[in-house]
Design a protein around this motif. Structure first.
Motif, PDB file in Angstrom:
ATOM      1  N   TYR A   1     -55.330  22.056   4.057  1.00  0.00           N
ATOM      2  CA  TYR A   1     -55.095  20.662   4.451  1.00  0.00           C
ATOM      3  C   TYR A   1     -54.152  20.554   5.650  1.00  0.00           C
ATOM      4  CZ  TYR A   1     -53.718  15.757   4.067  1.00  0.00           C
ATOM      5  OH  TYR A   1     -53.456  14.442   4.338  1.00  0.00           O
TER       6      TYR A   1
ATOM      7  N   GLY B   1     -55.442  25.362  -1.149  1.00  0.00           N
ATOM      8  CA  GLY B   1     -55.975  24.033  -0.841  1.00  0.00           C
ATOM      9  C   GLY B   1     -55.021  23.224   0.017  1.00  0.00           C
ATOM     10  N   PHE B   2     -53.765  23.251  -0.328  1.00  0.00           N
ATOM     11  CA  PHE B   2     -52.767  22.546   0.468  1.00  0.00           C
ATOM     12  C   PHE B   2     -52.634  23.199   1.847  1.00  0.00           C
ATOM     13  CE2 PHE B   2     -48.350  21.820   1.832  1.00  0.00           C
ATOM     14  CZ  PHE B   2     -48.413  20.443   1.968  1.00  0.00           C
TER      15      PHE B   2
ATOM     16  N   THR C   1     -54.649  18.521 -17.937  1.00  0.00           N
ATOM     17  CA  THR C   1     -54.979  19.789 -17.296  1.00  0.00           C
ATOM     18  C   THR C   1     -53.793  20.290 -16.484  1.00  0.00           C
ATOM     19  OG1 THR C   1     -55.865  18.683 -15.359  1.00  0.00           O
ATOM     20  CG2 THR C   1     -57.415  19.182 -17.133  1.00  0.00           C
ATOM     21  N   THR C   2     -53.764  21.578 -16.308  1.00  0.00           N
ATOM     22  CA  THR C   2     -52.722  22.175 -15.478  1.00  0.00           C
ATOM     23  C   THR C   2     -53.388  23.001 -14.392  1.00  0.00           C
ATOM     24  OG1 THR C   2     -52.554  24.128 -16.877  1.00  0.00           O
ATOM     25  CG2 THR C   2     -51.063  22.296 -17.376  1.00  0.00           C
ATOM     26  N   THR C   3     -52.758  23.043 -13.247  1.00  0.00           N
ATOM     27  CA  THR C   3     -53.235  23.838 -12.122  1.00  0.00           C
ATOM     28  C   THR C   3     -52.100  24.732 -11.674  1.00  0.00           C
ATOM     29  OG1 THR C   3     -54.667  22.020 -11.454  1.00  0.00           O
ATOM     30  CG2 THR C   3     -54.254  23.726  -9.817  1.00  0.00           C
ATOM     31  N   THR C   4     -52.383  26.002 -11.497  1.00  0.00           N
ATOM     32  CA  THR C   4     -51.333  26.927 -11.101  1.00  0.00           C
ATOM     33  C   THR C   4     -51.077  26.827  -9.601  1.00  0.00           C
ATOM     34  OG1 THR C   4     -52.827  28.765 -10.639  1.00  0.00           O
ATOM     35  CG2 THR C   4     -52.016  28.544 -12.916  1.00  0.00           C
ATOM     36  N   LEU C   5     -49.925  27.297  -9.200  1.00  0.00           N
ATOM     37  CA  LEU C   5     -49.571  27.323  -7.790  1.00  0.00           C
ATOM     38  C   LEU C   5     -50.547  28.193  -7.007  1.00  0.00           C
ATOM     39  CD1 LEU C   5     -47.609  26.492  -5.566  1.00  0.00           C
ATOM     40  CD2 LEU C   5     -46.236  28.495  -6.139  1.00  0.00           C
ATOM     41  N   ASN C   6     -50.998  29.300  -7.611  1.00  0.00           N
ATOM     42  CA  ASN C   6     -51.954  30.184  -6.938  1.00  0.00           C
ATOM     43  C   ASN C   6     -53.269  29.479  -6.631  1.00  0.00           C
ATOM     44  OD1 ASN C   6     -50.158  32.279  -6.957  1.00  0.00           O
ATOM     45  ND2 ASN C   6     -51.104  33.357  -8.648  1.00  0.00           N
ATOM     46  N   THR C   7     -53.604  28.442  -7.393  1.00  0.00           N
ATOM     47  CA  THR C   7     -54.811  27.665  -7.151  1.00  0.00           C
ATOM     48  C   THR C   7     -54.561  26.551  -6.145  1.00  0.00           C
ATOM     49  OG1 THR C   7     -55.559  28.122  -9.393  1.00  0.00           O
ATOM     50  CG2 THR C   7     -56.594  26.269  -8.263  1.00  0.00           C
ATOM     51  N   MET C   8     -53.430  25.882  -6.264  1.00  0.00           N
ATOM     52  CA  MET C   8     -53.117  24.736  -5.409  1.00  0.00           C
ATOM     53  C   MET C   8     -52.739  25.125  -3.988  1.00  0.00           C
ATOM     54  SD  MET C   8     -50.910  22.356  -8.046  1.00  0.00           S
ATOM     55  CE  MET C   8     -49.940  21.774  -6.706  1.00  0.00           C
ATOM     56  N   LEU C   9     -52.023  26.229  -3.826  1.00  0.00           N
ATOM     57  CA  LEU C   9     -51.468  26.602  -2.527  1.00  0.00           C
ATOM     58  C   LEU C   9     -52.517  26.761  -1.428  1.00  0.00           C
ATOM     59  CD1 LEU C   9     -48.687  26.956  -1.324  1.00  0.00           C
ATOM     60  CD2 LEU C   9     -48.786  29.361  -1.944  1.00  0.00           C
TER      61      LEU C   9
END
Length: 105
Positions: free
Chosen positions: A16, A12-13, A2-10
């Motif tokens: 955190y 969440g991080f 699977t791949t996750t885009t930066l727009n999705t990960m950012l």
């Protein structure tokens, strides 16, 4: 795989580390200026200058991944004036995230 885009990960991080403020949609199309307008901001930030010096990370088509510091915020209208050169025009509403720190760093 699977791949996750930066727009999705950012976001969440950002949550955190305590830097994520929220995601908002523009209520007027971005033109070739330095302005973002979202009436959604007025529900959370009613007073002027509350989000000055935060960072807007745009998730659009022509401005995707652009991160700019907020120079001025007008609480009554949800208008943000961003630092830097004019943005590229967008043909519709786009989402943007607000962060306490520059997500591009």
């Amino acid at each position: 795989m699977t791949t996750t885009t930066l727009n999705t990960m950012l976001p969440g991080f950002g949550r955190y580390i305590g830097a994520f403020i929220g995601t908002f949609a523009t209520t007027t199309n971005i033109t070739t200026s330095t302005a973002l307008v979202s009436t959604g901001l007025t529900s959370y930030f009613e007073d002027n200058d509350q989000v000055n010096d935060s960072f807007a990370y745009i998730k659009g088509t022509n401005n995707n991944g652009v991160s700019r510091s907020v120079l001025d915020h007008t609480g009554s209208t949800g208008a943000l004036d961003l630092r830097g050169v004019a943005l590229a025009a967008e043909s519709g509403s786009v989402n943007f995230d607000l962060y306490r720190h520059d997500p591009a760093q």
